[in-house]
Design a protein around this motif. Structure first.
Motif, PDB file in Angstrom:
ATOM      1  N   ALA A 242      -1.746 -14.135 -16.166  1.00  0.00           N
ATOM      2  CA  ALA A 242      -1.986 -13.665 -17.529  1.00  0.00           C
ATOM      3  C   ALA A 242      -1.183 -12.410 -17.860  1.00  0.00           C
ATOM      4  CB  ALA A 242      -3.474 -13.410 -17.742  1.00  0.00           C
ATOM      5  N   ALA A 243      -1.161 -11.454 -16.961  1.00  0.00           N
ATOM      6  CA  ALA A 243      -0.440 -10.213 -17.251  1.00  0.00           C
ATOM      7  C   ALA A 243       1.049 -10.482 -17.397  1.00  0.00           C
ATOM      8  CB  ALA A 243      -0.697  -9.179 -16.155  1.00  0.00           C
TER       9      ALA A 243
ATOM     10  N   THR B 268       6.851  -2.344 -21.433  1.00  0.00           N
ATOM     11  CA  THR B 268       7.077  -0.953 -21.831  1.00  0.00           C
ATOM     12  C   THR B 268       8.362  -0.410 -21.216  1.00  0.00           C
ATOM     13  OG1 THR B 268       4.688  -0.622 -22.008  1.00  0.00           O
ATOM     14  CG2 THR B 268       6.057   1.349 -21.924  1.00  0.00           C
ATOM     15  N   GLY B 269       8.674  -0.841 -19.991  1.00  0.00           N
ATOM     16  CA  GLY B 269       9.912  -0.398 -19.358  1.00  0.00           C
ATOM     17  C   GLY B 269      11.132  -0.815 -20.157  1.00  0.00           C
TER      18      GLY B 269
ATOM     19  N   VAL C 199       1.940  -4.332 -14.593  1.00  0.00           N
ATOM     20  CA  VAL C 199       2.822  -5.413 -15.030  1.00  0.00           C
ATOM     21  C   VAL C 199       3.347  -5.153 -16.437  1.00  0.00           C
ATOM     22  CG1 VAL C 199       2.973  -7.877 -15.553  1.00  0.00           C
ATOM     23  CG2 VAL C 199       1.741  -7.112 -13.516  1.00  0.00           C
ATOM     24  N   LEU C 200       2.482  -4.767 -17.346  1.00  0.00           N
ATOM     25  CA  LEU C 200       2.918  -4.474 -18.717  1.00  0.00           C
ATOM     26  C   LEU C 200       3.862  -3.275 -18.754  1.00  0.00           C
ATOM     27  CD1 LEU C 200       1.987  -5.965 -21.420  1.00  0.00           C
ATOM     28  CD2 LEU C 200       0.671  -6.531 -19.372  1.00  0.00           C
TER      29      LEU C 200
ATOM     30  N   VAL D 245       8.164  -7.634 -12.600  1.00  0.00           N
ATOM     31  CA  VAL D 245       7.312  -8.033 -11.485  1.00  0.00           C
ATOM     32  C   VAL D 245       6.444  -9.197 -11.926  1.00  0.00           C
ATOM     33  CG1 VAL D 245       7.262  -5.775 -10.358  1.00  0.00           C
ATOM     34  CG2 VAL D 245       5.544  -6.331 -12.109  1.00  0.00           C
ATOM     35  N   LEU D 246       6.045 -10.022 -10.958  1.00  0.00           N
ATOM     36  CA  LEU D 246       5.203 -11.173 -11.249  1.00  0.00           C
ATOM     37  C   LEU D 246       3.750 -10.771 -11.454  1.00  0.00           C
ATOM     38  CD1 LEU D 246       5.073 -14.266 -11.505  1.00  0.00           C
ATOM     39  CD2 LEU D 246       4.686 -14.355  -9.027  1.00  0.00           C
ATOM     40  N   GLY D 247       3.282  -9.826 -10.672  1.00  0.00           N
ATOM     41  CA  GLY D 247       1.888  -9.406 -10.780  1.00  0.00           C
ATOM     42  C   GLY D 247       0.952 -10.351 -10.067  1.00  0.00           C
TER      43      GLY D 247
END
Length: 255
Positions: free
Chosen positions: A156-157, A119-120, A113-114, A95-97
């Motif tokens: 940033a994310a 993590t995914g 987002v992370l 995802v863009l976030g």
């Protein structure tokens, strides 16, 4: 040596496979002889993707949220049992976030987002690497982003998550280098896909123009261009590259 169908007999799991880059990679892998299982969170999009792919060969699907290790474990087991193994993992879900200043991200937005982008991917590797190790063979292709190299302002994310995915690729590539499992990542510049739907309408055109201005070739990368690179990385023709970062950014990034 390149063959007409270099992925013949291989099975690929592709996350975020229902549309965009993921679907293009599935199409290319199948054209090269592979069967595929698409993982995604959207049931209708998955059904339509499988319908589109049906003329090319065998395509299956599973509803998987890559934030959920239980769903990943279940879907990985089903793919392994249904196809006799998993030869290729493409970590494409992302995802863009938020498109706001770093300090304006909420903690929930940052974590989401992370959790999806980084993590995914790690959770999918955690589930599937042991399957590959048992056969001493496999290919993992992570779809990162040029933003992970350079950092995008007001993303940033997203940028941090893709930088993390690049580093995960390098670490895992080193760990598996003697095991027959190669791990590489691709860092595309922006593709004109549904990811822009995450951007508020009032900012969408401004973002598109800003991204294009950074690309010397002055266009978006085509999803089929990313798919061609991913399919090569998934094949035996890629035999001495692991932990590597393959740029496809129209000249935006050259390192």
């Amino acid at each position: 040596m390149t063959t007409a169908r270099p992925l013949e007999g291989r099975h690929a799991v592709i996350t975020g496979g229902a549309r965009g880059i993921g679907l293009a990679i599935a199409r290319r892998c199948m054209a090269n002889g592979a069967s595929v299982t698409l993982w995604d969170v959207e049931a209708e999009a998955l059904a339509e993707a499988v319908r589109q792919l049906a003329p090319l060969g065998t395509a299956a699907s599973a509803l998987v949220d890559v934030r959920d290790e239980g769903q990943i474990a279940r879907a990985a087991s089903e793919a392994q049992e249904g196809f006799g193994g998993i030869d290729i993992l493409v970590n494409n879900a992302g995802v863009l976030g938020p498109t706001v200043s770093a300090w304006e991200h909420t903690p929930a937005q940052w974590r989401n987002v992370l959790d999806i982008n980084l993590t995914g991917a790690w959770l999918c590797c955690r589930a599937i690497v042991p399957v590959m190790l048992a056969r001493q063979r496999g290919r993992i292709v992570n779809i990162a982003s040029v933003a992970g190299k350079e950092g995008n302002g007001f993303n940033a994310a997203y940028s941090a998550s893709k930088a993390g995915l690049i580093s995960l690729t390098k670490s895992l590539g080193k760990e598996l280098a003697l095991c027959g499992v190669l791990v590489n990542c691709i860092t595309p510049s922006a593709a004109d896909t549904a990811v822009f739907a995450d951007v508020p309408v009032e900012h969408r055109e401004q973002l598109r123009n800003a991204l294009l201005a950074r690309v010397p070739m002055r266009r978006f990368v085509e999803v089929d261009e990313v798919a061609a690179m991913a399919a090569w990385l998934a094949s035996d023709d890629c035999s001495f590259s692991t932990g590597a970062v393959f740029d496809i950014s129209g000249g935006r990034s050259m390192y």
